[in-house]
Every structure is written in structure tokens, then in C-alpha cells.
Design an enzyme around this catalytic site. Structure first.
Site, PDB file in Angstrom:
ATOM      1  N   HIS A  80       0.838  -1.206   0.000  1.00  0.00           N
ATOM      2  CA  HIS A  80       0.000   0.000   0.000  1.00  0.00           C
ATOM      3  C   HIS A  80       0.869   1.251   0.000  1.00  0.00           C
ATOM      4  O   HIS A  80       0.625   2.200  -0.744  1.00  0.00           O
ATOM      5  CB  HIS A  80      -0.889   0.057   1.253  1.00  0.00           C
ATOM      6  CG  HIS A  80      -1.933  -0.988   1.339  1.00  0.00           C
ATOM      7  ND1 HIS A  80      -2.122  -1.730   2.487  1.00  0.00           N
ATOM      8  CD2 HIS A  80      -2.868  -1.409   0.464  1.00  0.00           C
ATOM      9  CE1 HIS A  80      -3.123  -2.568   2.308  1.00  0.00           C
ATOM     10  NE2 HIS A  80      -3.598  -2.395   1.078  1.00  0.00           N
ATOM     11  N   LYS A  93     -16.712  -6.910   4.035  1.00  0.00           N
ATOM     12  CA  LYS A  93     -15.436  -7.382   4.572  1.00  0.00           C
ATOM     13  C   LYS A  93     -15.441  -7.310   6.087  1.00  0.00           C
ATOM     14  O   LYS A  93     -15.918  -6.346   6.667  1.00  0.00           O
ATOM     15  CB  LYS A  93     -14.287  -6.514   4.040  1.00  0.00           C
ATOM     16  CG  LYS A  93     -14.038  -6.637   2.554  1.00  0.00           C
ATOM     17  CD  LYS A  93     -12.827  -5.825   2.158  1.00  0.00           C
ATOM     18  CE  LYS A  93     -12.495  -5.977   0.689  1.00  0.00           C
ATOM     19  NZ  LYS A  93     -11.309  -5.193   0.329  1.00  0.00           N
ATOM     20  N   ARG A 143      -1.746  -5.811  -8.437  1.00  0.00           N
ATOM     21  CA  ARG A 143      -0.711  -6.820  -8.270  1.00  0.00           C
ATOM     22  C   ARG A 143      -0.664  -7.771  -9.454  1.00  0.00           C
ATOM     23  O   ARG A 143       0.346  -8.411  -9.701  1.00  0.00           O
ATOM     24  CB  ARG A 143      -0.949  -7.610  -6.987  1.00  0.00           C
ATOM     25  CG  ARG A 143      -0.743  -6.780  -5.743  1.00  0.00           C
ATOM     26  CD  ARG A 143      -1.246  -7.491  -4.531  1.00  0.00           C
ATOM     27  NE  ARG A 143      -2.704  -7.621  -4.675  1.00  0.00           N
ATOM     28  CZ  ARG A 143      -3.528  -7.931  -3.701  1.00  0.00           C
ATOM     29  NH1 ARG A 143      -3.066  -8.196  -2.502  1.00  0.00           N
ATOM     30  NH2 ARG A 143      -4.820  -7.998  -3.913  1.00  0.00           N
ATOM     31  N   SER A 194      -3.302  -7.530   2.641  1.00  0.00           N
ATOM     32  CA  SER A 194      -3.625  -7.451   4.070  1.00  0.00           C
ATOM     33  C   SER A 194      -4.152  -8.772   4.603  1.00  0.00           C
ATOM     34  O   SER A 194      -3.772  -9.211   5.688  1.00  0.00           O
ATOM     35  CB  SER A 194      -4.661  -6.346   4.316  1.00  0.00           C
ATOM     36  OG  SER A 194      -4.120  -5.088   4.042  1.00  0.00           O
TER      37      SER A 194
END
Length: 161
Positions: free
Chosen positions: A17, A41, A90, A127
Site C-alpha cells: 500500500h 469485509k 498486483r 492485508s
């Protein structure tokens, strides 16, 4: 002033990040790192804790500030006068996930999304993976700032004990 928003859950903030935030700070006059509430989430850290960690992690970046938001990211962008949303990618899976959101955001408000490729050494960092590895005693040193690693390990110890 060209202002951009780097949104995310940052639960916790990772070096991946921070790489994207630093690079965005070089492209825009101001970058607002925004963390919101996403009911889909589950979170290990509360909104205030995530804001505190983000503020500490970005303290050395003069044109970066941290804010919380609720609702749609495009509404937040409009409220603060942002011209773009910056997202790190990514790989192909991130692109496939992010592209429809970028298109919807553009459709709703005309706000553009800028995709930055993640650095190769951060391509595997997320994360959720950091939380999982830490929960099983794996070494996450170098993947998150040291103070985040300490807070994460302490939180996991609280939850297991």
C-alpha cells in the site's frame, strides 16, 4: 491543485500500500488516503485504528493526508474535489476486479481511475494474507511497517487469548 484519492480498507496497511501511496504522491499535488466502511469485509482493526496506522505510516509524505469516509468513493471524491482515484494492481485478478468499479465510477461521476502496477517485490502482499501468516506465527517482517507488525501481533494475541 490536482488531488487524488487512494482508497482501501488497509486492514492493516502494508508496504505494498505504502509503495502505491508514495508513487501517487509523486504524480499528484495532494493524495488523500481514504479508508471506509465496507460491510462485505470483516475487519481486524476498527476504522479509527486503521486511520491512526495510516497517519503514522504516511507521516513523512508532505502531500499526503488520511481521511475516513462512508458511502460511495466517488461521492467522497466529489466532496473533496479529487480528480482521480489511484489503485494498485498486483496482477490480472486485481485488474479484473478493479476495472468494472473504475468504469462504474467514471459512469457515475466522470472521475478517472489511475492504475499503478505494484512493485514486483510486493506482488504477493495483501492485508488478508499478512493477517493469516501472522496468525499462524509466520514472519511478516519487511511486509508491513514495524509498528504495524507489533500492533497486528498484539491484536491477534488478544483475539486468541
Amino acid at each position: 491543485m490536482r488531488r487524488a484519492v487512494c482508497p482501501g480498507s488497509f486492514d492493516p496497511v502494508t508496504n505494498g500500500h505504502l509503495d502505491i501511496i508514495r508513487r501517487a504522491a509523486g504524480l499528484f499535488d495532494e493524495v488523500v488516503v481514504a479508508t471506509g466502511v465496507n460491510v462485505s469485509k470483516s475487519r481486524l482493526f476498527g476504522p479509527q485504528e486503521r486511520l491512526e496506522m495510516l497517519a503514522a505510516a504516511t507521516a513523512g509524505l508532505d502531500n499526503v493526508r488520511v481521511e475516513g469516509f462512508s458511502g460511495l468513493i466517488v461521492d467522497f471524491c466529489r466532496e473533496i474535489g479529487a480528480v482521480a482515484i489511484v489503485k494498485g494492481l498486483r496482477g490480472a485478478t486485481d485488474y479484473e476486479y478493479e476495472l468494472p468499479m473504475a468504469q462504474m465510477n467514471s459512469h457515475l461521476t466522470g472521475i478517472e481511475t489511475v492504475f499503478l502496477p505494484g512493485a514486483v517485490h510486493n506482488a504477493f502482499v495483501s492485508s488478508s494474507l499478512i493477517r493469516e501468516v501472522a496468525a499462524f506465527g509466520g514472519d511478516i517482517s519487511g511486509l508491513v511497517p514495524e509498528f504495524v507488525r507489533e500492533r497486528l501481533l498484539a491484536r491477534l494475541a488478544e483475539k486468541s487469548g
